[in-house]
Design an enzyme around this catalytic site. Structure first.
Site, short mmCIF file in Angstrom:
data_model
loop_
_atom_site.label_atom_id
_atom_site.label_comp_id
_atom_site.label_asym_id
_atom_site.label_seq_id
_atom_site.Cartn_x
_atom_site.Cartn_y
_atom_site.Cartn_z
N HIS A 63 0.93 -1.16 0.19
CA HIS A 63 0.12 0.09 0.05
C HIS A 63 0.91 1.18 -0.13
O HIS A 63 1.58 1.52 1.05
CB HIS A 63 -1.01 -0.09 1.38
CG HIS A 63 -1.87 -1.11 1.28
ND1 HIS A 63 -2.96 -1.13 0.60
CD2 HIS A 63 -1.74 -2.27 1.89
CE1 HIS A 63 -3.66 -2.11 0.88
NE2 HIS A 63 -2.84 -3.17 1.65
N ASP A 153 -8.77 -5.27 -2.53
CA ASP A 153 -8.19 -5.48 -1.06
C ASP A 153 -8.35 -4.42 0.03
O ASP A 153 -8.64 -3.22 -0.27
CB ASP A 153 -6.70 -5.66 -1.22
CG ASP A 153 -6.03 -5.80 0.15
OD1 ASP A 153 -6.16 -6.64 0.73
OD2 ASP A 153 -5.01 -4.91 0.37
N HIS A 180 -9.40 -10.87 -1.30
CA HIS A 180 -9.21 -10.48 0.45
C HIS A 180 -10.21 -11.45 1.01
O HIS A 180 -11.34 -11.01 0.90
CB HIS A 180 -9.09 -8.89 0.63
CG HIS A 180 -9.55 -8.62 2.10
ND1 HIS A 180 -8.51 -7.81 2.61
CD2 HIS A 180 -10.12 -8.90 2.99
CE1 HIS A 180 -8.83 -7.73 3.79
NE2 HIS A 180 -10.03 -8.04 4.14
N ASP A 306 2.10 -6.81 2.67
CA ASP A 306 0.80 -6.10 3.11
C ASP A 306 1.40 -4.85 3.78
O ASP A 306 0.88 -4.45 4.59
CB ASP A 306 0.12 -6.86 4.04
CG ASP A 306 -1.41 -6.41 4.03
OD1 ASP A 306 -1.92 -5.23 3.37
OD2 ASP A 306 -2.56 -6.88 4.78
N PRO A 324 -6.37 -0.77 10.71
CA PRO A 324 -5.50 -2.01 10.59
C PRO A 324 -4.28 -1.72 9.78
O PRO A 324 -4.46 -0.92 8.55
CB PRO A 324 -6.54 -2.85 10.27
CG PRO A 324 -7.47 -2.55 9.30
CD PRO A 324 -7.77 -0.88 9.69
#
Lengths: 429, 316, 185
Positions: A63, A153, A180, A306, A324
């Site tokens: 990300h 995702d 996901h 991730d 998160p």
């Protein structure tokens, strides 16, 4: 024909090939590997004695936050973190703002990354517009723009009809859908793994079944449609077993696991430190063991970070409202190497060769170390231990769960398209 | 002891010492002038991100009876849904030289998080479903003093009945009561018993009728109406039929058995009987005892001065 | 405070000395107050309580038929060193008589800096307004830090400020601080 002197030579490196490790010199010029052998010399010599030299790593799951959340990470800071982690390519997740659900946003990310030039940023795109799970994105147009992986995702595609149609439609194109797995109705308000720890702390749990139900559904949709599918960040023992059986049935599925799901457990949430909140959540030692078994027997194809930066103010909030996600790019090799008991060859397969293939970029990443290949290379130590410090990381955010921990394995040099972008553990820009 | 965040952090000795000190504080509360100068010059701030007038008043009364200065910060829940201001709020209040924060928050863990942002003592006045340690100490004080065994609950069985899943009171009470030697039985439908509570030092049952005639204390938990909406129970009527404290169930209790409830009661749902008509009811006593117990906690955290003594080398 | 019976200290009062001192204090209280009708003995927790009880018994022996009011007071919540050193409250205060208009005789074992007596004077305020407050101590060891003096003293014992004085019914023992011993030798 005049034989020019190579620009850069790594001397005496332990070169990682699928067949094993061979000590050799590797010479690079004009972006290409020009020599693999002994006694090579060049304009610049780097002693790589005791270091492993492999194709650069490929992260299926990064990300970068740009566009939209530049206070957490930018393409520049994220690229720097990636290069320091040995990555020559990262798949940028599409949950930006605006989402990567159209060609314009995908082009923006590609061009920005080219300007930075520390690694290749390969945008993924959403499966549904705005990741709302309702309307499919223009798959063909995005494919033409270079997108190979499509994912919502952050959310699972909840509607089985939409997922079935997406698989059927994608089958005509050379792309892969990445799911996901999370049945949202079962994880409402969830903070952490549903188990004794979550019961004691008095927070809503994220049950394993929420991952496994959707994984099971989508494996069956793959069986029905024949379209390939990649499963993101699997976290439970049950998921490993489901994928194992799907592969035994010959279904075209692949799966990734994150370093943190191989190393950290739900008990770390005991101090309500939001840095340990991640989706899917940290689970139990039994799950870790099952994931490791899956890595060992090939059920798991890839390690993906991730990498999910969040700026400090976003994490300085109650745990139930904290977003998160945790950093991963710079620590992935060390954490995976510390947690797993696998050979260096298998490590490179998990970090480079397999993810390059899954991402559809195997024409330029995860290549053999051989003359004529594009020089996308990582040079790293599998024995060097180091203390992770959140303040020493290149990421714009500080949310590493490994702050203060000692891990084994560190990238020393990264070569991207022939350029030395990380020199002795430092990014060149 | 610098903070009181969770009943799980307390040892058996800590609990006994706090309850003994609460006896001392209870005597102060009976005096013509129920106030001592013990915490003169100390500032206690109640930071209530979730409204709870009764707990806040109990803490503030306790602080005032020890002559501490009290301030109140209350925030509407709506403005805190996003949670952005939590750290800023605490750092700003800390800058006013606060000695203790009494914190209530709808999110589990907030009091513990706050300790990172202040040097003051932090007392958990209830966080999410997590903990409410002063309530559990109050309940242990009430039970031990009712039975005349100030330091132990060996041989006693306490049933905690109802919505354990969403109850910080239950989690804190399990910790305190079992450390005093009591046997704790959780009674409720499986949907309202936390996952893997089997690993806790408790027994789990799904029928109040099975235990009501055998236990020394029936501790009723509040059942909230909205639990029906997420399918925890089919209907409140069915819940009450299985787990409500009815006159019939009261009539089957042991003669010496106590009825307790942390309040506020949901009359007709968790409490079908009028507690005023139940001789074993200690529900009002729980409220009364909250003050000396909270005085004991405040004095232990702010007045015992253990660490300061080391720092100044005082020898008197 | 270590037990008076422990080894290593000098016995400055024996148990007979203590009971003689208590009897004398009882006589002085009677004389000074012309009887004990309005007198209430208040022992300071914990060391003063048994002495107050002994004085009460002595008074009732000397004046058969009278009953002397008695109680105990814990001053830990009134101390001026709260937060500076660990304070563990002694047994709770037990005063059931109204002190207004009465003569309170505060009783303690050892008078030292006077800070505990100051705390007790403040604590007594919360139980009413005595006509007068008097102070009885078994041992006055000096080193006052406040303008407080005893009305009845069992024995004056000069000490070094960090000598240890231990009192119980078996006697009063002084353990000299280390440097005091060195100076003495």
């Amino acid at each position: 024909m005049t034989k020019s002197i190579p620009e850069l030579v790594f001397q005496n490196a332990s070169v990682v090939h699928p067949t094993g490790i061979v000590v050799a010199d590797v010479a690079i010029s004009k972006g290409i590997i020009v020599g693999v052998g002994t006694g090579l010399t060049g304009a610049r010599l780097i002693d790589a004695t005791g270091l492993h030299l492999s194709s650069g790593f490929v992260d299926l799951h990064t990300h970068l936050r740009e566009p939209g959340k530049e206070e957490a990470e930018t393409i520049q800071t994220g690229s720097r973190a990636a290069a320091l982690g040995g990555y020559t390519a990262v798949i940028a997740m599409p949950n930006t703002d605006p989402s990567q659900d159209c060609v314009a946003v995908v082009r923006f990310v590609q061009e920005k990354a080219k300007e930075v030039g520390l690694c290749e940023v390969v945008p993924s795109a959403c499966i549904t517009v705005g990741r709302r799970g309702e309307q499919l994105v223009p798959f063909a147009a995005l494919h033409e723009a270079g997108v190979r992986i499509f994912t919502d995702d952050g959310n699972g595609v909840q509607d089985p009809l939409i997922m079935r149609r997406a698989l059927e439609y994608s089958r005509d194109l050379d792309i892969v859908l990445a799911q996901h797995c999370e049945v949202a109705r079962l994880t409402q308000g969830a903070v952490m793994h549903e188990g004794e720890c979550c019961s004691s702390l008095g927070v809503p749990g994220w049950p394993a079944i929420a991952e496994e139900l959707m994984l099971h559904r989508d494996i069956e949709l793959v069986r029905l449609t024949g379209a390939p599918m990649h499963f993101l960040h699997l976290s439970t023992a049950g998921s490993v077993e489901l994928v194992r059986r799907a592969k035994a049935d010959g279904l075209p599925v692949t799966a990734e696991v994150t370093p943190h799901h191989l190393a950290l457990t739900d008990e770390l949430l005991g101090g309500f430190d939001t840095v340990f909140k991640v989706n899917p959540p940290l689970r139990t030692w039994a799950d870790i063991q099952a994931l490791k078994d899956g890595v060992a027997d090939g059920t798991i194809d890839a390690i993906a970070t991730d990498h999910a930066p969040h700026a400090a103010p976003a994490k300085d909030v109650p745990i139930d409202v904290a977003p998160p996600g945790m950093l991963g790019l710079e620590t992935a090799l060390g954490v995976a190497n510390t947690a797993l008991d696998v050979s260096e060859v298998r490590l490179v397969e998990l970090l480079s060769w397999n993810p390059a293939r899954i991402a559809g970029i195997q024409d330029r990443h995860g290549r053999p170390i051989a003359v004529g290949e594009v020089a996308n290379i990582a040079v790293w130590s599998s024995t060097k231990t180091w203390d992770v410090s959140r303040d020493a990381l290149a990421s714009k955010s500080k949310n590493t769960p490994y702050h203060g921990m000692t891990i084994r394995g560190k990238v020393k040099y990264t070569v991207f398209n022939g350029e030395l972008v990380v020199n002795d553990e430092r990014a060149v820009r | 002891m610098k903070h009181l965040l969770s009943a799980q952090d307390l040892t058996q000795n800590d609990i006994i010492a706090l309850l003994d000190m609460a006896d001392h504080m209870a005597e102060i509360n009976t005096r013509p002038v129920p106030k001592v100068p013990a915490l003169r010059g100390k500032t206690v701030v109640s930071v209530f991100f979730e409204d709870s007038t009764r707990t806040r008043l109990s803490f503030e009364t306790a602080a005032k009876r020890l002559s501490a200065d009290t301030m109140t910060f209350s925030a509407s829940t709506s403005s805190l849904n996003k949670g952005e201001s939590l750290r800023d709020t605490i750092e700003t209040l800390s800058a006013m030289r606060v000695d203790a924060f009494v914190v209530r928050h709808k999110s589990s863990g907030v009091p513990l998080q706050i300790t990172e942002w202040t040097d003051a003592s932090v007392i958990n006045a209830g966080d999410g479903w997590h903990q409410h340690p002063t309530q559990a100490l109050t309940d242990a004080f009430t039970i031990t003093r009712s039975f005349g065994t100030p330091h132990t609950l060996e041989g006693r069985t306490i049933a905690i009945v109802g919505d354990v899943l969403h109850s910080r009171v239950a989690r804190s009470n399990i910790a305190v009561l079992t450390k005093l030697g009591a046997k704790v039985v959780l009674v409720g439908p499986s949907t309202l018993i936390p996952i893997q509570a089997q690993q806790w030092p408790v027994e789990i049952l799904h029928s109040l009728d099975e235990v009501v005639a055998e236990v020394d204390v029936v501790y009723m938990l509040r059942m909230q109406r909205e639990r029906m909406e997420t399918a925890f129970v089919p209907s409140l009527g069915e819940y009450t039929a299985r787990f409500g404290l009815t006159p019939d169930r009261v009539s089957r209790m042991l003669a010496h058995a106590l009825v307790m409830h942390p309040g506020p009661m949901n009359r007709g749902i968790d409490m079908v009987v009028d507690p005023a008509q139940v001789s074993g009811s200690r529900i009002l006593q729980q409220v009364t005892n909250g003050i000396p117990v909270r005085m004991a906690v405040l004095f232990t955290l702010l007045g015992s001065g253990g660490s300061t003594a080391l720092a100044t080398g005082a020898d008197l | 405070m270590s037990s008076a019976g422990s080894l290593g200290g000098a016995v400055v009062l024996t148990s007979q000395d203590i009971s003689r001192a208590i009897t004398r204090i009882a006589h002085e209280i009677l004389e000074r107050n012309r009887g004990v009708d309005d007198v209430v003995l208040v022992g300071m927790q914990r060391g003063g309580v048994w002495i107050a009880d002994a004085i009460k018994a002595a008074l009732e022996r000397v004046e058969p038929g009278v009953s002397v009011g008695a109680g105990s007071i814990d001053v830990s919540m009134y101390r001026d060193d709260i937060g500076i050193r660990p304070i563990v409250p002694a047994a709770a205060t037990d005063i059931t008589v109204d002190l207004s208009g009465r003569t309170v005789v505060l009783v303690d074992d050892v008078l030292y800096t006077g800070r505990t007596v100051r705390a007790a004077l403040e604590a007594l305020n919360d139980y009413g307004r005595p006509r007068a407050v008097q102070l009885a101590v078994l041992v006055d060891r000096g080193h006052r830090e406040l303008p407080i003096r005893p009305d009845y003293v069992g024995k004056n014992i000069p000490t070094h400020f960090d000598d240890e004085v231990a009192v119980d019914e078996s006697g009063v023992v002084i353990t000299l601080a280390k440097h005091t011993k060195e100076n003495a030798s």
